[in-house]
Motif scaffolding. Structure first.
Motif, PDB file in Angstrom:
ATOM      1  N   SER A   1       0.849  -1.347  -0.083  1.00 28.75           N
ATOM      2  CA  SER A   1      -0.148   0.116  -0.038  1.00 28.75           C
ATOM      3  C   SER A   1       1.025   1.280   0.051  1.00 28.75           C
ATOM      4  CB  SER A   1      -1.000  -0.092   1.037  1.00 28.75           C
ATOM      5  OG  SER A   1      -1.552   1.119   1.128  1.00 28.75           O
TER       6      SER A   1
ATOM      7  N   GLU B   1       0.696   3.979  -2.952  1.00 26.21           N
ATOM      8  CA  GLU B   1       0.155   5.579  -2.674  1.00 26.21           C
ATOM      9  C   GLU B   1       1.370   6.353  -3.261  1.00 26.21           C
ATOM     10  OE1 GLU B   1       0.106   5.674   1.435  1.00 26.21           O
ATOM     11  OE2 GLU B   1      -1.775   4.610   1.578  1.00 26.21           O
TER      12      GLU B   1
ATOM     13  N   MET C   1      -7.681  -4.637  -1.620  1.00 33.44           N
ATOM     14  CA  MET C   1      -7.174  -3.350  -1.043  1.00 33.44           C
ATOM     15  C   MET C   1      -7.151  -2.426  -2.097  1.00 33.44           C
ATOM     16  SD  MET C   1      -3.604  -2.836   0.359  1.00 33.44           S
ATOM     17  CE  MET C   1      -2.639  -2.761  -0.980  1.00 33.44           C
TER      18      MET C   1
ATOM     19  N   SER D   1      -9.001   1.047  -2.703  1.00 33.01           N
ATOM     20  CA  SER D   1      -8.296   2.318  -2.890  1.00 33.01           C
ATOM     21  C   SER D   1      -8.672   3.243  -4.127  1.00 33.01           C
ATOM     22  CB  SER D   1      -6.798   1.967  -2.773  1.00 33.01           C
ATOM     23  OG  SER D   1      -6.671   1.308  -4.192  1.00 33.01           O
TER      24      SER D   1
END
Length: 265
Positions: free
Chosen positions: A227, A231, A255, A259
């Protein structure tokens, strides 16, 4: 918005732990228990994988000798593993990947004859050996007039160094060519230095950047690491290496969906 491809997870640990097959040479299972390999591929696809790795990683003649196996089976093990992955990928509309690290002609020819969609040289831990493996693959494909996209993935320490000592940020560009589809890191402990390597790869190339790390069993930690990289906008392909299973990939897919970063079709 950038799209993310999901790679599958580990193969060897599932053969041993989930299916309780104690075979040292995991590639031999392509022939002795092909239904197990197919089931693993199907489980990963059901969990959300777009790319499935053939069970071909460590079946060079040299590797088979170390296992106490007949080295002349190298080609057959690689061919069988590639065919199983290709068949499964075609059935579900996914892509298959033939994998190796320190490959030889028998192993590489078996992978190519299985007609996988891409070739992955992964866990490159030594600069010179990695270059030799890539050169050999290119030589064989040129001689046979075969074209396949190549994926390159290194194993590094927490300082971002290949285990032969070179800083990956200084040498990764030497592996890139028109035939290279992606470049990245696998089987490595995450660190801020590794994140900086990804940033350098992303800023200096136009090809896809990949990361499929290990897991110590803590899925939350595994997801947190990926993650953080997502990001930062530095990854295009994510998946799992040693210690990962279908649950890791299922959670990873969820996930990514939550996101708002879409998968690549």
């Amino acid at each position: 918005m950038k799209k993310i491809l999901i790679l599958d997870g580990a193969m060897g640990t599932l053969i041993s732990d989930e299916f309780k097959i104690s075979e040292k040479c995991k590639e031999k299972v392509n022939i002795t228990f092909p239904e197990v390999i197919t089931k693993i591929h199907e489980n990963y696809i059901e969990s959300g994988a777009d790319l499935i790795k053939a069970n071909t990683f460590n079946c060079s003649k040299e590797a088979l000798i170390k296992y106490g196996e007949d080295p002349e089976e190298s080609y057959n093990y690689a061919l069988s593993g590639s065919k199983l992955a290709k068949k499964c990928a075609l059935k579900y509309g996914k892509k298959s990947i033939g994998t190796f690290c320190l490959g030889d002609e028998s192993q590489i020819n078996g992978i190519l004859d299985g007609d996988v969609d891409l070739i992955l040289i992964e866990t490159i831990f030594d600069y010179e050996q990695g270059k030799k493996s890539l050169d050999l693959l290119r030589q064989i494909m040129k001689e046979r007039e075969i074209k396949k996209p190549i994926m390159i993935s290194f194993a590094v320490n927490k300082f971002g160094q290949i285990y032969s000592g070179e800083k990956l940020v200084d040498v990764f560009f030497e592996f890139i060519g028109e035939d290279v589809f992606s470049i990245g890191i696998n089987c490595s402990e995450f660190s801020e230095e590794i994140l900086e390597v990804f940033k350098s790869m992303k800023s200096k190339t136009t090809i896809k950047v990949s990361y499929h790390p290990n897991s110590d069993g803590n899925i939350e930690n595994y997801l947190s690491i990926i993650s953080k990289c997502l990001e930062s906008g530095v990854l295009d392909i994510v998946g799992g290496c040693c210690g990962t299973n279908e649950e890791h990939i299922k959670r990873l897919k969820n996930m990514i969906e939550k996101s708002g970063v879409p998968e690549e079709n």
